[in-house]
Design an enzyme around this catalytic site. Structure first.
Site, short mmCIF file in Angstrom:
data_model
loop_
_atom_site.label_atom_id
_atom_site.label_comp_id
_atom_site.label_asym_id
_atom_site.label_seq_id
_atom_site.Cartn_x
_atom_site.Cartn_y
_atom_site.Cartn_z
CB SER A 33 -10.83 -6.80 1.06
OG SER A 33 -9.50 -7.21 1.30
N GLY A 35 -0.88 -11.43 -5.19
CA GLY A 35 -2.24 -10.94 -5.40
C GLY A 35 -2.36 -9.44 -5.24
CE LYS A 59 1.84 -14.88 -2.81
NZ LYS A 59 1.20 -13.71 -2.22
CG ASP A 62 -3.77 -14.05 4.56
OD1 ASP A 62 -4.64 -14.54 3.82
OD2 ASP A 62 -3.07 -13.08 4.23
NE ARG A 92 -3.90 -2.04 2.36
CZ ARG A 92 -3.94 -3.34 2.11
NH1 ARG A 92 -2.81 -4.04 1.95
NH2 ARG A 92 -5.10 -3.99 2.03
O1 S3P Z 1 -5.10 -6.45 1.07
C1 S3P Z 1 -4.24 -7.26 1.46
O2 S3P Z 1 -3.08 -6.91 1.73
C2 S3P Z 1 -4.64 -8.67 1.61
C3 S3P Z 1 -5.98 -9.02 1.67
C4 S3P Z 1 -6.44 -10.41 1.87
O3 S3P Z 1 -6.97 -10.88 0.66
P1 S3P Z 1 -8.56 -10.91 0.35
O4 S3P Z 1 -9.07 -9.54 0.44
O5 S3P Z 1 -8.59 -11.42 -1.06
O6 S3P Z 1 -9.19 -11.82 1.35
C5 S3P Z 1 -5.31 -11.34 2.32
O7 S3P Z 1 -5.70 -12.68 2.20
C6 S3P Z 1 -4.03 -11.10 1.55
O8 S3P Z 1 -2.99 -11.91 2.01
C7 S3P Z 1 -3.55 -9.68 1.71
C1 PEP Z 2 -3.43 -14.52 -0.03
C2 PEP Z 2 -2.21 -14.00 0.14
O1 PEP Z 2 -1.62 -13.07 -0.66
P1 PEP Z 2 -2.08 -12.43 -2.05
O2 PEP Z 2 -3.58 -12.57 -2.18
O3 PEP Z 2 -1.65 -11.02 -1.98
O4 PEP Z 2 -1.37 -13.21 -3.12
C3 PEP Z 2 -1.39 -14.39 1.31
O5 PEP Z 2 -0.31 -13.80 1.51
O6 PEP Z 2 -1.78 -15.31 2.06
#
Ligand code: S3P
Ligand code: PEP
Length: 412
Positions: free
Chosen positions: A148, A72, A394, A292, A28
């Site tokens: 989210s 992600g 990761k 998580d 962020r």
């Molecule tokens: O915004 C973030 O930093 C994250 C949001 C979560 O995902 P979701 O919003 O898809 O649950 C989490 O599982 C991910 O590891 C990090």
């Molecule tokens: C879901 C995770 O990460 P991201 O969705 O950012 O790949 C995680 O770190 O468990």
């Protein structure tokens, strides 16, 4: 490094761990910094691959393709950033990333005026951003029950729309603390958005971020593996450095969960000290706001012999792997299980009941850092072999170096 053999300690566990910093906060801060024209002073950025990838892709302005690998947040945040700043970029990632949905975010970005084209399957990466021309839309609805990250991604770029953005979130909300983290970090960089969680509305005013000095906290998701280590060890006293008493991170909920699994956490002024206490004999946890943590808690309950009821784990199916299936497969190797008692709604952890062979159990990690780290604490009780242990990079690249402080770690 194909596998690591973890062998139980033969003495009380005593360690001080300098945790990795939070990749969520880091990623962020990096987007907010980019929107100031890279004029911020960011301290303690994460060494996580997800964050290092974000740094590299933000710097590489001339590269036609941004390959986020398996990150992600990097995929979702950068898609919104490149789309709204009008940059032409191909966004891609690992084969698994190209199975993780992004359609809701793309639909919202198009409504605002971004040119986004799918290069493969509709609704999934790879995709291409190619310019932005505002439609004047300043209000839209988006589902809040898938990820989210789409909402955080939109919120961070929204001040740069001509009249800001009002987001109406529909359906049941998941991962709310991650959205709160986004809004709090935006406020730290000078844009005050408001959220009414009961009404499911977020209002982001038009504005610009102010160049800011910002320090990232240690990672509470990474901290969870040390809580589980203490819960499973016969005798343990571990201090985790860099965690704040009041965190932006929802995964600090691990303190309350692990209190019931026999871990006392005490703030030390520079982090938390974890010691042992009596555990409850049953646990019920809703992971809607801290998905998580589910793997950590599932493994800990199963191996500690504490039956548990889990809700709010639906989103685990679209993360680095289908985490529900991965947990089930690996717990079964110990005679334990995660049983889907009400389809996709309520799961029961069936703990280990009878002793199994003393030979090390081999754990598969499914290209998922959290599978490796969630199963590692079992080494407090018995030997385990973790396959493809490099997956930890990761989010927590130094995890195995840290784990050497509490167990024997050998390459096999
Ligand atoms: O915004 C973030 O930093 C994250 C949001 C979560 O995902 P979701 O919003 O898809 O649950 C989490 O599982 C991910 O590891 C990090
Ligand atoms: C879901 C995770 O990460 P991201 O969705 O950012 O790949 C995680 O770190 O468990």
């Amino acid at each position: 490094m194909n596998a690591l053999l973890l062998t139980p300690p033969n003495q009380p566990v005593r360690a001080t761990i300098a945790l990795a910093s939070s990749k969520s906060e880091s990623n962020r801060a990096l987007i907010l910094d980019a929107l100031t024209g890279f004029r911020c002073q960011l301290d303690n950025l994460s060494t996580a691959r997800d964050t290092q990838t974000m740094i590299r892709l933000l710097r590489d302005t001339d590269a036609p393709t941004a390959d986020v690998l398996d990150a992600g947040t990097t995929m979702r945040f950068l898609t919104a950033y490149f789309a709204l700043t009008g940059q032409t970029k191909i966004m891609t990632g690992t084969p698994r990333m190209c199975e993780r949905p992004i359609g809701l975010l793309v639909e919202a970005l198009r409504t605002l005026g971004a040119d986004v084209t799918y290069l493969g399957q509709e609704g999934y990466p790879p995709l291409q951003t190619a310019g932005f021309q505002s439609t004047g839309v300043n209000e839209l609805s988006i589902r809040g029950d898938v990820s989210s990250q789409y909402i955080s991604a939109l919120a961070m770029v929204a001040p740069y729309l001509p009249s800001g953005l009002t987001l109406h979130l529909t359906g049941a909300l998941g991962s709310v603390p991650y959205m709160t983290m986004t809004l709090q970090q935006m406020a730290a960089f000078g844009v005050n958005a408001t959220a009414d969680w009961a009404a499911q509305v977020i209002q982001i005013p038009a504005g610009t971020y102010t160049p800011t000095a910002y320090a990232i906290e240690s990672d509470w998701s990474g901290a969870s593996y040390w809580f589980s280590t203490v819960a499973l060890a016969a005798d343990a006293d571990i201090e985790l450095l860099g965690l704040k008493e009041q965190s932006l991170q929802g995964d600090s909920a691990i303190v309350g969960i692990m209190d019931q699994l026999g871990v006392q956490a005490t703030y030390t002024g520079r982090g938390f000290r974890l010691t042992k206490k009596e555990a409850a004999d049953r646990l019920t946890v809703d992971f809607t706001n801290c998905p998580d943590l589910a793997q950590t808690v599932a493994v800990c309950c199963a191996l500690k012999g504490i039956p548990a009821t889990f809700t709010g784990i639906e989103s685990l199916k679209i993360k680095e792997t289908d985490r529900v299936v991965a947990i089930q497969n690996e717990l079964r190797k110990f005679g334990a299980d995660l049983v889907d008692v009400v389809t996709n709604e309520r799961y029961e952890v069936r703990p280990v009941t009878a002793p199994i062979s003393n030979l090390p159990v081999q754990i598969d990690t499914y290209d998922d850092h959290r599978m490796a780290m969630a199963f590692a604490p079992i080494a407090m009780l018995r030997s385990v072999i973790i396959n493809e242990p490099g997956v930890v990079a990761k989010s927590y690249p130094s995890f195995w170096d840290d784990f050497k402080k509490v167990a024997t770690v050998d390459e096999v």
